[in-house]
Design a protein around this motif. Structure first.
Motif, short mmCIF file in Angstrom:
data_model
loop_
_atom_site.label_atom_id
_atom_site.label_comp_id
_atom_site.label_asym_id
_atom_site.label_seq_id
_atom_site.Cartn_x
_atom_site.Cartn_y
_atom_site.Cartn_z
N ASN A 138 19.48 -19.24 1.50
CA ASN A 138 20.17 -17.96 1.31
C ASN A 138 20.88 -17.46 2.56
N ASN A 139 21.05 -16.13 2.61
CA ASN A 139 21.58 -15.44 3.79
C ASN A 139 20.54 -14.44 4.28
N LEU A 140 20.75 -13.95 5.49
CA LEU A 140 19.71 -13.17 6.15
C LEU A 140 19.26 -11.95 5.36
N THR A 141 20.18 -11.09 4.94
CA THR A 141 19.77 -9.86 4.28
C THR A 141 19.15 -10.13 2.92
N VAL A 142 19.62 -11.18 2.24
CA VAL A 142 18.98 -11.58 0.98
C VAL A 142 17.53 -11.95 1.26
N ASN A 143 17.31 -12.73 2.30
CA ASN A 143 15.94 -13.12 2.64
C ASN A 143 15.09 -11.94 3.10
N LEU A 144 15.71 -11.00 3.77
CA LEU A 144 14.99 -9.79 4.17
C LEU A 144 14.47 -9.06 2.94
N HIS A 145 15.31 -8.92 1.93
CA HIS A 145 14.87 -8.28 0.69
C HIS A 145 13.78 -9.11 0.00
N LEU A 146 13.95 -10.42 -0.07
CA LEU A 146 12.95 -11.26 -0.74
C LEU A 146 11.60 -11.20 -0.04
N MET A 147 11.63 -11.16 1.28
CA MET A 147 10.37 -11.07 2.03
C MET A 147 9.70 -9.71 1.82
N MET A 148 10.50 -8.65 1.74
CA MET A 148 9.91 -7.33 1.53
C MET A 148 9.34 -7.18 0.12
N VAL A 149 9.91 -7.88 -0.84
CA VAL A 149 9.33 -7.89 -2.19
C VAL A 149 7.89 -8.37 -2.13
N SER A 150 7.65 -9.37 -1.29
CA SER A 150 6.30 -9.93 -1.19
C SER A 150 5.40 -9.17 -0.23
N PHE A 151 5.95 -8.71 0.87
CA PHE A 151 5.09 -8.23 1.96
C PHE A 151 5.10 -6.72 2.18
N TYR A 152 5.96 -6.01 1.49
CA TYR A 152 5.87 -4.54 1.53
C TYR A 152 5.18 -4.09 0.27
N LYS A 153 3.90 -3.73 0.40
CA LYS A 153 3.08 -3.35 -0.75
C LYS A 153 2.55 -1.92 -0.54
N PRO A 154 3.40 -0.94 -0.75
CA PRO A 154 3.03 0.44 -0.45
C PRO A 154 1.99 1.00 -1.41
N THR A 155 1.14 1.85 -0.87
CA THR A 155 0.20 2.62 -1.68
C THR A 155 0.41 4.09 -1.33
N ALA A 156 -0.23 4.96 -2.06
CA ALA A 156 -0.09 6.39 -1.78
C ALA A 156 -0.48 6.71 -0.34
N LYS A 157 -1.49 6.02 0.15
CA LYS A 157 -1.96 6.28 1.52
C LYS A 157 -1.17 5.47 2.55
N ARG A 158 -0.95 4.19 2.23
CA ARG A 158 -0.26 3.31 3.17
C ARG A 158 1.09 2.89 2.60
N HIS A 159 2.15 3.57 3.03
CA HIS A 159 3.47 3.20 2.51
C HIS A 159 4.55 3.26 3.59
N LYS A 160 4.15 3.50 4.83
CA LYS A 160 5.15 3.66 5.88
C LYS A 160 5.50 2.31 6.53
N ILE A 161 6.72 2.26 7.06
CA ILE A 161 7.23 1.08 7.75
C ILE A 161 7.63 1.49 9.16
N LEU A 162 7.20 0.70 10.15
CA LEU A 162 7.59 0.94 11.54
C LEU A 162 8.68 -0.06 11.92
N MET A 163 9.79 0.47 12.45
CA MET A 163 10.88 -0.38 12.94
C MET A 163 11.44 0.25 14.22
N GLU A 164 12.22 -0.52 14.95
CA GLU A 164 12.83 0.05 16.15
C GLU A 164 14.07 0.86 15.78
#
Length: 424
Positions: free
Chosen positions: A103-129
């Motif tokens: 694929n391309n980078l941003t497509v892969n970024l979305h695909l990875m977040m589908v798997s690895f961003y699993k928000p809950t009511a308590k834990r849903h925040k993302i830290l980035m620069e």
């Protein structure tokens, strides 16, 4: 090493350079009949001479085998991407099963977040620069919104302290501590595209893991540029593009890393596609998706063969050069660029060009980002371009220059300094 700001010194370093012959394997654009001084590999790498040959081989295979090219012995497009996994693994410090081009980078970024961003009511925040590359910001914001949260509340953007240009590692760790019970994901660039700062990914990952926080990195500016040990560091996932330091064509194919520790996690969701299906039974065309083991199980669409051919041309060069050798030259080459820029400031008697990239070689790749304090900074950059220097401009006054060890020379850096000094 004690550097000298002379042509003879730069040429002597080039004569001692064991990697100097690799420059001959790239096509250097011309300016007034001479090679341009190309310091923009952080945006697009130069074309290897072998790229055209690799693509022609594939076109000939298509011509002579048509659809049978997928399975013809000696051609086998079906397994073409597999031939690059060892090369990619060496560059990013992974096991071959943990990486795959796709694929391309941003497509892969979305695909990875589908798997690895699993928000809950308590834990849903993302830290980035803060001031990450805009595409990362857009992708992360849209993923947060997709899950029903607002970026203003769910995305923590950590920037430098007031009056500083760089993020302190201790501030990153302190922020993780502060939000340890709220963070679902840390997703940062391995190198910040604007400042050129190489983050301490090992320390960040280790610190986050003690709280059970998932960690991923966008390696667009780090892959092929900085030393990486993704497997040993315990990074959960990463993705990158190949058209910067890996010279694999404009918009060339991306790649991903998924740590083997995640393979057995049945809670991981993914957007499935046929190319990620278990290879041995893929052509049984069954209804229920059964992923291939490893990073290949995150593939979605059929491999982009022409892009893979271009990618292979560059990866073959990396294999022959050896990344440790490239890194050693890169450190010396960028240190010389730093010395040359400092010399221009000294000659001018004032700080015209402020290097904001860390001076510690362990905290940077080959790129130096410079704040131009010149009264007319954009005109300085335009003059450089007019004189055959290709760098990168970012508003309002940042110039980025990246001497790439595969094809840049010490004489390139010296000549750049000559031209910069003339346009003070």
């Amino acid at each position: 090493m004690n550097f000298e700001n002379t042509l003879s010194f730069a040429q002597d370093l080039d004569r001692q350079d064991k990697l100097s012959l690799f420059r001959n394997e790239f096509l250097i654009p011309q300016h007034n009949g001479k090679d341009i001084i190309y310091l923009c590999g952080n945006s697009l790498g130069l074309q290897p001479k072998s790229t055209k040959k690799q693509i022609e081989i594939l076109l000939n295979q298509w011509e002579n085998h048509a659809v049978e090219g997928w399975f013809t012995k000696g051609v086998e497009w079906m397994h073409f991407h597999e031939s690059m996994q060892h090369s990619l693994a060496k560059i990013c410090g992974a096991k071959p099963s943990e990486v795959t081009p796709m694929n391309n980078l941003t497509v892969n970024l979305h695909l990875m977040m589908v798997s690895f961003y699993k928000p809950t009511a308590k834990r849903h925040k993302i830290l980035m620069e803060a001031r990450a590359f805009p595409s990362d910001q857009y992708a992360i914001d849209s993923q947060v919104q997709f899950h029903g949260y607002q970026p203003e509340e769910a995305v923590i953007e950590l920037g430098p302290n007031e009056g500083e240009n760089l993020l302190r590692t201790e501030d990153i760790l302190a922020t993780i501590d502060k939000h340890k019970d709220e963070l679902a994901l840390i997703l940062m660039g391995g190198i910040n595209y604007l400042s050129g700062q190489l983050f301490d990914m090992e320390t960040i990952t280790k610190h986050a893991k003690q709280y059970g926080i998932t960690v991923g990195f966008d390696l667009a500016h780090a892959m092929g540029n900085a030393p990486l040990k993704l497997h040993d560091w315990g990074v959960d996932f990463a993705m990158w593009c190949s058209y910067k330091y890996m010279n694999s064509s404009p918009g060339g194919i991306s790649g991903i890393f998924v740590h083997e520790n995640n393979y057995a996690n049945k809670e991981l969701q993914r957007f499935a596609g046929w190319w990620g299906y278990e290879k041995e039974t893929r052509f049984l065309m069954t209804r229920k998706f059964k992923p291939e083991q490893g990073a290949e199980g995150w593939q979605v669409s059929t491999s982009q063969m022409l892009l893979l051919a271009a990618h292979k041309a560059s990866l073959d060069i990396f294999d022959r050069a050896g990344f440790e050798n490239l890194r050693a030259k890169s450190e010396l080459l960028t240190a010389y660029l730093e010395f040359i820029i400092d010399g221009v400031n000294q000659k001018a008697g004032k700080l015209l060009y402020e290097i904001v990239t860390p001076r510690d070689k362990k905290q940077r790749g080959c790129q130096l980002s410079i704040i131009a304090h010149h009264p007319e900074p954009k005109k300085v950059f335009e003059k450089l371009t007019e004189n055959g220097v290709i760098g990168d401009w970012r508003e309002p006054n940042v110039m980025r220059f990246a001497p790439v060890p595969l094809y840049n020379t010490f004489e390139d850096v010296y000549r750049f300094g000559e031209i910069l000094a003339l346009n003070c």
